[in-house]
Design an enzyme around this catalytic site. Structure first.
Site, PDB file in Angstrom:
ATOM      1  CG  HIS A  18      13.092  -1.864 -12.558  1.00 33.32           C
ATOM      2  ND1 HIS A  18      12.269  -1.668 -13.631  1.00 33.32           N
ATOM      3  CD2 HIS A  18      12.269  -1.888 -11.458  1.00 33.32           C
ATOM      4  CE1 HIS A  18      11.003  -1.588 -13.211  1.00 33.32           C
ATOM      5  NE2 HIS A  18      10.985  -1.700 -11.905  1.00 33.32           N
ATOM      6  CG  HIS A  41       2.807   1.023  -3.656  1.00 33.18           C
ATOM      7  ND1 HIS A  41       3.434   0.897  -2.445  1.00 33.18           N
ATOM      8  CD2 HIS A  41       1.739   1.839  -3.446  1.00 33.18           C
ATOM      9  CE1 HIS A  41       2.778   1.611  -1.529  1.00 33.18           C
ATOM     10  NE2 HIS A  41       1.750   2.189  -2.115  1.00 33.18           N
ATOM     11  CB  SER A  97       9.393  -4.137  -9.136  1.00 30.86           C
ATOM     12  OG  SER A  97       8.049  -3.764  -8.890  1.00 30.86           O
ATOM     13  CD  GLU A 115      -1.385  -2.334  -8.418  1.00 30.51           C
ATOM     14  OE1 GLU A 115      -0.196  -1.989  -8.381  1.00 30.51           O
ATOM     15  OE2 GLU A 115      -2.322  -1.505  -8.487  1.00 30.51           O
ATOM     16  N   GLY A 141      -0.688  -1.494   0.026  1.00 30.93           N
ATOM     17  CA  GLY A 141       0.704  -1.906   0.215  1.00 30.93           C
ATOM     18  C   GLY A 141       1.202  -1.688   1.642  1.00 30.93           C
ATOM     19  CG  ASP A 161       7.770   2.027  -7.338  1.00 37.64           C
ATOM     20  OD1 ASP A 161       7.892   3.262  -7.407  1.00 37.64           O
ATOM     21  OD2 ASP A 161       7.707   1.293  -8.346  1.00 37.64           O
TER      22      ASP A 161
HETATM   23  C1  LIG Z   1       4.845   3.171  -9.646  1.00 33.31           C
HETATM   24  S1  LIG Z   1       3.637   1.911  -9.851  1.00 33.31           S
HETATM   25  C2  LIG Z   1       4.489   0.451  -9.414  1.00 33.31           C
HETATM   26  C3  LIG Z   1       5.581   0.024 -10.338  1.00 33.31           C
HETATM   27  C4  LIG Z   1       6.282  -1.252  -9.936  1.00 33.31           C
HETATM   28  N1  LIG Z   1       6.733  -1.213  -8.558  1.00 33.31           N
HETATM   29  C5  LIG Z   1       7.473  -1.504 -10.819  1.00 33.31           C
HETATM   30  O1  LIG Z   1       8.601  -1.097 -10.485  1.00 33.31           O
HETATM   31  O2  LIG Z   1       7.275  -2.136 -11.857  1.00 33.31           O
HETATM   32  C6  LIG Z   1       2.616   2.150  -8.443  1.00 33.31           C
HETATM   33  C7  LIG Z   1       1.452   1.145  -8.351  1.00 33.31           C
HETATM   34  O3  LIG Z   1       0.852   1.279  -7.057  1.00 33.31           O
HETATM   35  C8  LIG Z   1      -0.545   0.997  -7.186  1.00 33.31           C
HETATM   36  N2  LIG Z   1      -1.168   1.550  -5.965  1.00 33.31           N
HETATM   37  C9  LIG Z   1      -1.648   2.785  -5.717  1.00 33.31           C
HETATM   38  N3  LIG Z   1      -2.007   2.917  -4.429  1.00 33.31           N
HETATM   39  C10 LIG Z   1      -1.736   1.725  -3.837  1.00 33.31           C
HETATM   40  C11 LIG Z   1      -1.843   1.241  -2.514  1.00 33.31           C
HETATM   41  N4  LIG Z   1      -2.309   2.016  -1.522  1.00 33.31           N
HETATM   42  N5  LIG Z   1      -1.441  -0.013  -2.257  1.00 33.31           N
HETATM   43  C12 LIG Z   1      -0.964  -0.820  -3.242  1.00 33.31           C
HETATM   44  N6  LIG Z   1      -0.830  -0.419  -4.525  1.00 33.31           N
HETATM   45  C13 LIG Z   1      -1.203   0.835  -4.810  1.00 33.31           C
HETATM   46  C14 LIG Z   1      -0.919   1.655  -8.483  1.00 33.31           C
HETATM   47  O4  LIG Z   1      -2.114   1.081  -9.000  1.00 33.31           O
HETATM   48  C15 LIG Z   1       0.327   1.360  -9.340  1.00 33.31           C
HETATM   49  O5  LIG Z   1       0.138   0.181 -10.093  1.00 33.31           O
END
Ligand SMILES: C[S@@+](CC[C@H](N)C(=O)[O-])C[C@H]1O[C@@H](n2cnc3c(N)ncnc32)[C@H](O)[C@@H]1O
Length: 275
Positions: A18, A41, A97, A115, A141, A161
């Protein structure tokens, strides 16, 4: 899909991610032309620090929590990151994010959040409120990357991410960057990665190098000794097409972050071009 970011929100990895995100957003906002944000993500956008999940790991205390008592003056980029998260901390929450991005959008800017998890997506939709500049899609994503790039604004950032819960995520990250650069070569790409097995990190770096981006920067923060591959020893970001001044801004922060966030006396950092 078992990963829940609520256990980790505000930890040392979020701090680095961040910090970089806020710097790139601020840079994009300096020019009087609209920009686009893609967060592939996105997570749920807002994390309650009093939740069972946050309390169970206490990771935020060893992350953002440790930064709150640092003596001033702070390096400017760190002060800017803290200024962005403080309004949320005041409500005992930590911003993901999407909410950090939303806070930096101007009237004509846009953000797209993907997401896949239904509950996380529903929570994100609520956290963003009624904001015509932001769209939260329940979608993969990497698919969203193909669907939204290049953006009509022709300037902006892409944050990738993933949760790294399945094998092959480094390869998928590399492929996403290849696809992204093919569609939107001037975009600023922020790729997050965990530091557990160094071989995986080398693989990602080699994949990025093989794409021959004009410029790429690696920023890493390690907080544990790298004597086991079973825990999250550190975290890194590959920043492709980094904005002017980012390297210097991070160079001012990383040594202090490594000292402040280190566990078992093992803090380390790295900042170098990935040429
Ligand atoms: C590390 S977290 C994201 C944190 C966020 N980017 C932040 O910085 O606040 C990863 C997220 O990706 C989601 N996720 C998992 N596989 C995914 C996919 N194929 N496409 C989109 N989201 C996905 C998960 O449910 C999770 O909420």
């Amino acid at each position: 899909m078992n990963y829940r970011h609520a256990y980790h929100a505000g930890n040392f990895a979020d701090v680095l991610k961040h910090l970089v995100l806020v710097q790139v957003l601020r840079h994009l906002g300096r020019k009087d032309k609209p920009f686009f944000v893609l967060d592939t993500h996105a997570g749920r956008g807002l994390y309650d620090l009093a939740s069972v999940e946050a309390e169970k790991t206490g990771e935020y205390r060893a992350g953002i929590g440790r930064l709150l008592s640092l003596p001033e003056p702070l390096p400017p980029a760190l002060a800017e990151y803290l200024a962005a998260v403080r309004p949320f901390l005041a409500r005992n929450a930590y911003p993901g994010s999407p909410l950090l991005a939303q806070a930096h959008l101007r009237a004509g800017d846009r953000a797209h959040f993907a997401e896949l998890h239904p509950e996380e997506h529903a929570a994100l939709d609520i956290a963003l409120g009624q904001d015509r500049r932001c769209k939260a899609e329940r979608r993969d994503g990497y698919e969203a990357l193909r669907a939204t790039l290049p953006p009509k604004e022709r300037r902006g950032l892409v944050l990738v991410d993933p949760p790294f819960e399945e094998k092959g995520e480094m390869e998928r990250l590399g492929k996403a960057l290849r696809e992204g650069l093919r569609r939107f070569a001037t975009g600023q790409y922020l790729l997050w990665y965990p530091i557990k097995a160094r071989a995986d990190v080398r693989l990602l770096h080699a994949l990025v190098r093989s794409l021959e981006p004009k410029q790429a920067l690696v920023a890493e923060l390690t907080i544990f000794p790298e004597d086991t591959e079973l825990r999250l020893n550190g975290t890194g970001m590959v920043i492709v097409n980094p904005p002017f001044g980012l390297r210097e801004a991070l160079a001012d922060c990383l040594p202090l972050l490594a000292r402040t966030l280190a566990r078992e006396g093992a803090g380390g950092w790295k900042l170098e071009p990935l040429a």
